[in-house]
Scaffold this motif. Sequence first.
Motif, PDB file in Angstrom:
ATOM      1  N   THR A 162    -191.336 -88.071   7.180  1.00 40.19           N
ATOM      2  CA  THR A 162    -192.198 -86.893   7.136  1.00 40.19           C
ATOM      3  C   THR A 162    -193.192 -87.053   5.991  1.00 40.19           C
ATOM      4  OG1 THR A 162    -190.670 -85.707   5.670  1.00 40.19           O
ATOM      5  CG2 THR A 162    -190.392 -85.383   8.040  1.00 40.19           C
ATOM      6  N   VAL A 163    -194.316 -86.369   6.101  1.00 41.53           N
ATOM      7  CA  VAL A 163    -195.361 -86.406   5.071  1.00 41.53           C
ATOM      8  C   VAL A 163    -195.589 -84.992   4.572  1.00 41.53           C
ATOM      9  CG1 VAL A 163    -197.820 -86.830   4.640  1.00 41.53           C
ATOM     10  CG2 VAL A 163    -196.485 -88.465   5.987  1.00 41.53           C
ATOM     11  N   ILE A 164    -195.685 -84.820   3.258  1.00 41.45           N
ATOM     12  CA  ILE A 164    -196.006 -83.517   2.686  1.00 41.45           C
ATOM     13  C   ILE A 164    -197.356 -83.582   2.000  1.00 41.45           C
ATOM     14  CG2 ILE A 164    -194.695 -84.008   0.558  1.00 41.45           C
ATOM     15  CD1 ILE A 164    -194.053 -80.942   0.500  1.00 41.45           C
ATOM     16  N   VAL A 165    -198.216 -82.625   2.308  1.00 43.41           N
ATOM     17  CA  VAL A 165    -199.510 -82.475   1.639  1.00 43.41           C
ATOM     18  C   VAL A 165    -199.549 -81.074   1.038  1.00 43.41           C
ATOM     19  CG1 VAL A 165    -200.784 -84.150   3.014  1.00 43.41           C
ATOM     20  CG2 VAL A 165    -200.556 -81.814   3.861  1.00 43.41           C
ATOM     21  N   SER A 166    -200.174 -80.933  -0.141  1.00 42.94           N
ATOM     22  CA  SER A 166    -200.018 -79.694  -0.902  1.00 42.94           C
ATOM     23  C   SER A 166    -201.350 -79.130  -1.386  1.00 42.94           C
ATOM     24  CB  SER A 166    -199.086 -79.953  -2.090  1.00 42.94           C
ATOM     25  OG  SER A 166    -197.828 -80.425  -1.648  1.00 42.94           O
ATOM     26  N   PRO A 167    -202.132 -78.578  -0.484  1.00 46.19           N
ATOM     27  CA  PRO A 167    -203.437 -78.057  -0.904  1.00 46.19           C
ATOM     28  C   PRO A 167    -203.346 -76.872  -1.854  1.00 46.19           C
ATOM     29  CG  PRO A 167    -202.977 -77.475   1.386  1.00 46.19           C
ATOM     30  CD  PRO A 167    -201.931 -78.465   0.972  1.00 46.19           C
ATOM     31  N   MET A 168    -202.400 -75.960  -1.634  1.00 47.47           N
ATOM     32  CA  MET A 168    -202.302 -74.811  -2.531  1.00 47.47           C
ATOM     33  C   MET A 168    -201.803 -75.224  -3.907  1.00 47.47           C
ATOM     34  SD  MET A 168    -202.852 -71.594  -2.912  1.00 47.47           S
ATOM     35  CE  MET A 168    -202.987 -70.876  -1.276  1.00 47.47           C
ATOM     36  N   SER A 169    -200.869 -76.139  -3.941  1.00 48.93           N
ATOM     37  CA  SER A 169    -200.379 -76.625  -5.226  1.00 48.93           C
ATOM     38  C   SER A 169    -201.488 -77.301  -6.024  1.00 48.93           C
ATOM     39  CB  SER A 169    -199.218 -77.600  -4.998  1.00 48.93           C
ATOM     40  OG  SER A 169    -198.730 -78.099  -6.219  1.00 48.93           O
ATOM     41  N   THR A 210    -207.407 -82.245   0.743  1.00 46.19           N
ATOM     42  CA  THR A 210    -206.010 -82.668   0.691  1.00 46.19           C
ATOM     43  C   THR A 210    -205.508 -83.138   2.044  1.00 46.19           C
ATOM     44  OG1 THR A 210    -205.629 -81.038  -1.070  1.00 46.19           O
ATOM     45  CG2 THR A 210    -203.679 -81.949   0.017  1.00 46.19           C
ATOM     46  N   ILE A 211    -205.966 -82.512   3.115  1.00 47.83           N
ATOM     47  CA  ILE A 211    -205.428 -82.810   4.432  1.00 47.83           C
ATOM     48  C   ILE A 211    -206.190 -83.914   5.144  1.00 47.83           C
ATOM     49  CG2 ILE A 211    -205.014 -81.795   6.726  1.00 47.83           C
ATOM     50  CD1 ILE A 211    -204.196 -79.220   5.339  1.00 47.83           C
ATOM     51  N   ALA A 212    -207.447 -84.109   4.841  1.00 50.29           N
ATOM     52  CA  ALA A 212    -208.245 -85.143   5.522  1.00 50.29           C
ATOM     53  C   ALA A 212    -207.587 -86.528   5.508  1.00 50.29           C
ATOM     54  CB  ALA A 212    -209.648 -85.214   4.912  1.00 50.29           C
ATOM     55  N   PRO A 213    -206.931 -86.958   4.410  1.00 48.50           N
ATOM     56  CA  PRO A 213    -206.340 -88.308   4.390  1.00 48.50           C
ATOM     57  C   PRO A 213    -205.213 -88.545   5.394  1.00 48.50           C
ATOM     58  CG  PRO A 213    -206.695 -87.528   2.144  1.00 48.50           C
ATOM     59  CD  PRO A 213    -206.924 -86.357   3.053  1.00 48.50           C
ATOM     60  N   ARG A 216    -204.972 -91.272   8.562  1.00 52.38           N
ATOM     61  CA  ARG A 216    -204.452 -92.649   8.620  1.00 52.38           C
ATOM     62  C   ARG A 216    -203.081 -92.723   9.291  1.00 52.38           C
ATOM     63  NH1 ARG A 216    -203.457 -91.098   3.206  1.00 52.38           N
ATOM     64  NH2 ARG A 216    -201.405 -91.662   2.356  1.00 52.38           N
ATOM     65  N   TYR A 217    -202.413 -91.575   9.467  1.00 52.42           N
ATOM     66  CA  TYR A 217    -201.090 -91.558  10.101  1.00 52.42           C
ATOM     67  C   TYR A 217    -201.146 -91.193  11.586  1.00 52.42           C
ATOM     68  CZ  TYR A 217    -199.286 -91.227   5.272  1.00 52.42           C
ATOM     69  OH  TYR A 217    -198.989 -91.444   3.947  1.00 52.42           O
ATOM     70  N   LYS A 218    -202.301 -90.886  12.118  1.00 55.96           N
ATOM     71  CA  LYS A 218    -202.351 -90.222  13.420  1.00 55.96           C
ATOM     72  C   LYS A 218    -201.764 -91.038  14.562  1.00 55.96           C
ATOM     73  CE  LYS A 218    -207.209 -91.480  14.367  1.00 55.96           C
ATOM     74  NZ  LYS A 218    -206.953 -92.320  15.572  1.00 55.96           N
ATOM     75  N   ASP A 219    -201.708 -92.357  14.424  1.00 59.26           N
ATOM     76  CA  ASP A 219    -201.159 -93.190  15.498  1.00 59.26           C
ATOM     77  C   ASP A 219    -199.743 -93.688  15.206  1.00 59.26           C
ATOM     78  OD1 ASP A 219    -203.529 -93.040  17.021  1.00 59.26           O
ATOM     79  OD2 ASP A 219    -204.448 -94.604  15.782  1.00 59.26           O
ATOM     80  N   GLU A 220    -199.129 -93.199  14.119  1.00 60.07           N
ATOM     81  CA  GLU A 220    -197.811 -93.675  13.703  1.00 60.07           C
ATOM     82  C   GLU A 220    -196.699 -93.052  14.553  1.00 60.07           C
ATOM     83  OE1 GLU A 220    -196.983 -95.978  11.471  1.00 60.07           O
ATOM     84  OE2 GLU A 220    -199.091 -96.401  11.033  1.00 60.07           O
ATOM     85  N   LYS A 221    -195.927 -93.885  15.224  1.00 65.11           N
ATOM     86  CA  LYS A 221    -194.875 -93.377  16.107  1.00 65.11           C
ATOM     87  C   LYS A 221    -193.632 -92.923  15.341  1.00 65.11           C
ATOM     88  CE  LYS A 221    -196.263 -95.982  20.214  1.00 65.11           C
ATOM     89  NZ  LYS A 221    -196.648 -94.760  20.934  1.00 65.11           N
ATOM     90  N   TYR A 222    -193.385 -93.468  14.156  1.00 66.74           N
ATOM     91  CA  TYR A 222    -192.196 -93.104  13.398  1.00 66.74           C
ATOM     92  C   TYR A 222    -192.414 -91.900  12.485  1.00 66.74           C
ATOM     93  CZ  TYR A 222    -189.604 -97.162  15.019  1.00 66.74           C
ATOM     94  OH  TYR A 222    -188.931 -98.071  15.799  1.00 66.74           O
ATOM     95  N   ALA A 296    -206.933 -77.648   9.844  1.00 69.15           N
ATOM     96  CA  ALA A 296    -207.242 -78.942   9.238  1.00 69.15           C
ATOM     97  C   ALA A 296    -206.316 -80.039   9.759  1.00 69.15           C
ATOM     98  CB  ALA A 296    -207.155 -78.844   7.723  1.00 69.15           C
ATOM     99  N   ILE A 297    -205.025 -79.741   9.892  1.00 72.90           N
ATOM    100  CA  ILE A 297    -204.092 -80.745  10.406  1.00 72.90           C
ATOM    101  C   ILE A 297    -204.485 -81.167  11.814  1.00 72.90           C
ATOM    102  CG2 ILE A 297    -201.714 -81.080  11.220  1.00 72.90           C
ATOM    103  CD1 ILE A 297    -200.799 -79.462   8.777  1.00 72.90           C
ATOM    104  N   ARG A 298    -204.764 -80.206  12.669  1.00 80.05           N
ATOM    105  CA  ARG A 298    -205.147 -80.537  14.050  1.00 80.05           C
ATOM    106  C   ARG A 298    -206.485 -81.285  14.100  1.00 80.05           C
ATOM    107  NH1 ARG A 298    -200.272 -80.307  14.863  1.00 80.05           N
ATOM    108  NH2 ARG A 298    -199.275 -78.319  15.347  1.00 80.05           N
ATOM    109  N   LYS A 299    -207.347 -81.027  13.150  1.00 84.17           N
ATOM    110  CA  LYS A 299    -208.636 -81.720  13.097  1.00 84.17           C
ATOM    111  C   LYS A 299    -208.444 -83.207  12.826  1.00 84.17           C
ATOM    112  CE  LYS A 299    -212.891 -81.837  10.298  1.00 84.17           C
ATOM    113  NZ  LYS A 299    -213.617 -81.157   9.182  1.00 84.17           N
ATOM    114  N   TYR A 300    -207.527 -83.531  11.924  1.00 88.60           N
ATOM    115  CA  TYR A 300    -207.366 -84.925  11.502  1.00 88.60           C
ATOM    116  C   TYR A 300    -206.213 -85.644  12.189  1.00 88.60           C
ATOM    117  CZ  TYR A 300    -210.843 -83.834   8.011  1.00 88.60           C
ATOM    118  OH  TYR A 300    -212.021 -83.462   7.395  1.00 88.60           O
ATOM    119  N   ASP A 301    -205.269 -84.900  12.784  1.00 88.21           N
ATOM    120  CA  ASP A 301    -204.161 -85.532  13.501  1.00 88.21           C
ATOM    121  C   ASP A 301    -203.580 -84.518  14.479  1.00 88.21           C
ATOM    122  OD1 ASP A 301    -201.921 -86.761  14.484  1.00 88.21           O
ATOM    123  OD2 ASP A 301    -201.010 -87.181  12.538  1.00 88.21           O
TER     124      ASP A 301
END
Length: 469
Positions: A162-169, A210-213, A216-222, A296-301
């Motif tokens: 899993t990946v955690i991104v923290s824009p509010m933090s 924060t979420i744009a990066p 790079r994971y959008k095609d990762e199956k795991y 933002a998440i749906r925009k980038y992945d």
Amino acid sequence: MKRWIRLSAVGALLGMTMTVGAQNYRSVEARKNATDSVWRTYTAKTLDRLPGFKFKREPKQNAYGSWLVNRQEATGFFRVQQIDGRWWFIDPDGYPFIHRGVVAFSPGTSDKQREAFGLKYGSVENWIRQQGDFLKEMGFNGVGAWSACDELQRYEAPLVYTVIVSPMSRYKAEHVKKYGGEYLHHGWQMYRFDLPMVFDPEFDRYVEQTIAPIARYKDEKYLLGYFTDNELPWVNNALDRHLTLLAKDEPGYVAAKEWLKKRKNGECGIETITDEDRNAFLAYMLETYLQKVVTAIRKYDSNHLYLGCRFNQEREELQNEAMFRVAGKYMDVISINHYRKWDPVTSIMRDWAEWSGRPFIITEWYTKGEDTALPNRTGAGWNVHTQKDRGYFYQNFCIELLGNKNCVGWHWFKYQDNDPSDMSTDISNRDSNKGIVDSSYEPYRDLLQQMKELNNNVWNLIWWYDHKK
């Protein structure tokens, strides 16, 4: 015997029914922390004493750690589906999956941990390979937040991560700098007035940055999916705080004032606010936050799941029906950091699912053993006497979770113990036995023995729950 099972009777290996009565469940002593002088006795269900449960070989698993049975539609990425009343993750190939992971699967950062890492592994590649295989041997199939995701991608057979991104933090410091002043009351999460600043226009920029990066994971199956932030302070009296603590030109004050005016059909004072209003305003805050981060998440992945923002306060968001109804509109899975409960409460878990219409995953929970040299003064997990007691707690908690058809997994907090000499960590992660390995990367065998037994019988336990008369 490659498939390790801890059993005391040959008959159990042959699938014979255990008939031990419920009165013979284990008893475990626990206290809140090392400064609490009161030890209390709690019941711990374990598989070897679960009446009517049968130990037997589970269905074969694939590379994801899913069971090769009941195949559903394969979409190439993880998703969730309810089948015969029970929620599941469905893996990229279409097979049912329960995520069993550990949080913060990353190399330690203290001087002691770095030295031990160098001596034992020599490189991140060796650590990933050896410890990834070790977690799989212990029956885990994934890792939780704050794990070494980029390194895992280079592992030939990665754990589901899993990946955690923290824009509010990330935005927090800018908010305090701009809007702070004389009255900087901070809660333990260090937000000004203990409020997430969801209405600030400046926050939107942090969401994007924060979420744009994640693209790079959008095609990762795991990759299972994304968390945003962690344990945001959704306090019950957030409406009152917005209207009494913020300056009248702050975006939070303006938004709260307009919301209350619309709700009450006209201007009104703070004395008119009811608990129903407070709950509804929290839901409005949450929806404002979720609209921004999910867009933002749906925009980038658009391929992976949104796993939520890790609710945790028992008397606040975890009892707020309005918030869960909003969460269900945006989250694929509701993430819960579950503390200060010996057992997950059946009625509370039922409420989460009924209110949201979504499954849930427990993303933090643990106990601390007092048979280590660690002080165990910090953190929210229970203190118990031994590593074996930690393992009994793990089995008991997971048995109760799987009794609820809405639970799709859990993440033990965490991979490695705290190092008390590391002053760079927050105070809650300073001095305690939370890990499955210590600061020298030595595993806690008595704990892991119990974890492995439970992890390797998840399918059997689900079958037992769903088919017992």
